[in-house]
Design an enzyme around this catalytic site. Structure first.
Site, PDB file in Angstrom:
ATOM      1  N   HIS A 152     -18.693  -6.472 -81.344  1.00  0.00           N
ATOM      2  CA  HIS A 152     -18.615  -5.181 -82.007  1.00  0.00           C
ATOM      3  C   HIS A 152     -18.636  -4.927 -80.435  1.00  0.00           C
ATOM      4  CE1 HIS A 152     -21.131  -5.678 -85.164  1.00  0.00           C
ATOM      5  NE2 HIS A 152     -21.434  -7.201 -84.669  1.00  0.00           N
ATOM      6  N   HIS A 154     -17.970 -13.099 -84.087  1.00  0.00           N
ATOM      7  CA  HIS A 154     -17.106 -11.541 -83.932  1.00  0.00           C
ATOM      8  C   HIS A 154     -17.444 -10.803 -82.234  1.00  0.00           C
ATOM      9  CE1 HIS A 154     -20.055 -11.141 -86.592  1.00  0.00           C
ATOM     10  NE2 HIS A 154     -20.356 -10.197 -86.436  1.00  0.00           N
TER      11      HIS A 154
HETATM   12 ZN   LIG Z   1     -21.673  -8.542 -86.208  1.00  0.00          ZN
END
Ligand SMILES: [Zn+2]
Ligand SMILES: [Zn+2]
Ligand SMILES: [Zn+2]
Length: 324
Positions: free
Chosen positions: A298, A296
């Site tokens: 940010h 992922h």
């Molecule tokens: Zn993270």
């Protein structure tokens, strides 16, 4: 231009990508050689079978049903008739005037949404919006970087309209004609199978991809709010396929992730004027601080004064090296 030249153009020179050219010439012939653009558009509409079918369906579903129920009209197969047969000219004029008055009142109260502007959508990127998007892109294709001097540039829906993408600033980008075509021609069926096969039951991000609170998504990635936000609006952009290492991301996923980052960034900037900057990045590996083993990225909005000394930014992952 002579008659023979016009005939030759029609017979052999004209290259058609739609029926528009002969339709326009035919319309002009029918209206004595000259016409307003509005009248031409009305002629186009009358030749648009999809529009005619659309209104046939609308008519049957709505006003014919309702007006029949009230005994105003009668329907016999394809024929529809008004039940009041005999009216004087004055009476007809009065009814017509009343109808027009009712239409006007309705349009005034509802605005243009009275009509179905769906079909305008293709070109409904207004001039203002187009200018905004081109300006932001500095006249470059978002995928290959070519400039408007080298190739015609189009305004593209980042998340396609067919997939629910809206004609709003956040969802628009500039693409050159080549990249636009490539984007359209890509068949994503195989990749969806891969995403489904790599799904992990016990992964919170895999689960989120199927039923979580999703802010934006495309075929390969989605955005969701971070459960433990570093700042208000802290967003995670997550590839749909389950894999842990950021460096295993494919080009398709990279583009998809980047598309979503850009949409979300613009959305945040629009909705919160206190945001003046962003940090973006991924943690790859335990020593780098990764705790959730589904890749992922940010996106962390930053505001003036949210930390005493922001200098160094992501260098802060090694705190004593942050200030230099
Ligand atoms: Zn993270
Ligand atoms: Zn391009
Ligand atoms: Zn996962």
């Amino acid at each position: 231009m002579t008659f023979a030249e016009l005939r030759d153009f029609l017979a052999s020179t004209m290259r058609m990508s739609h029926i528009y050219q002969p339709l326009l010439i035919k319309s002009l012939i029918e209206s004595g050689g000259i016409s307003t653009i509005r009248q031409l558009a009305a002629n186009f509409l009358a030749s648009d079978e999809s529009q005619i079918l659309y209104y046939e369906k609308r008519l049957k579903e709505m006003p014919i049903k309702v007006l029949s129920k009230h005994g105003i009209i009668a329907r016999d197969g394809e024929l529809v008739s008004l039940k009041v047969r005999k009216m004087t000219l004055e009476q007809k004029a009065e009814i017509k005037k009343l109808c027009e008055q009712k239409i006007q009142e309705f349009i005034v109260s509802r605005g243009l949404s009275t009509w179905d502007y769906r079909l305008l959508d293709d070109t409904a990127v207004s001039d203002v919006l187009r200018y905004q998007v081109l300006k932001e892109a500095k006249g470059r294709c978002a995928l290959c970087g070519i400039t408007i001097d080298d190739k015609p540039l189009d305004i593209d829906h980042i998340i396609p309209k067919a997939k629910g993408g809206k004609t709003v600033y956040e969802n628009l980008q500039v693409l050159c004609s080549t990249c636009n075509r490539t984007k359209r021609d890509t068949d994503d069926t195989d990749f969806r199978k891969i995403i489904a096969e790599d799904y992990k039951e016990d992964c919170i991000f895999c689960k989120k991809s199927r039923g979580g609170k999703i802010l934006h998504e495309n075929d390969y990635a989605f955005a969701t709010l971070d459960g433990y936000p570093v700042s208000e609006g802290h967003t995670l952009i997550i590839p749909k396929r389950h894999f842990s290492d950021y460096f295993d991301i494919t080009q398709k996923e990279h583009i998809a992730v980047h598309d979503i980052i850009r949409i979300r960034r613009k959305e945040l900037l629009r909705s919160d004027s206190s945001i003046e900057g962003f940090n973006t990045g991924a943690n790859s590996g335990e020593v780098a601080g990764q705790t959730i083993w589904h890749c992922h990225i940010h996106l962390i909005p930053r505001r003036k004064g949210d930390t005493l000394n922001p200098r160094g930014g992501v260098r802060g992952v090694i705190p004593h090296r942050m200030n230099y």
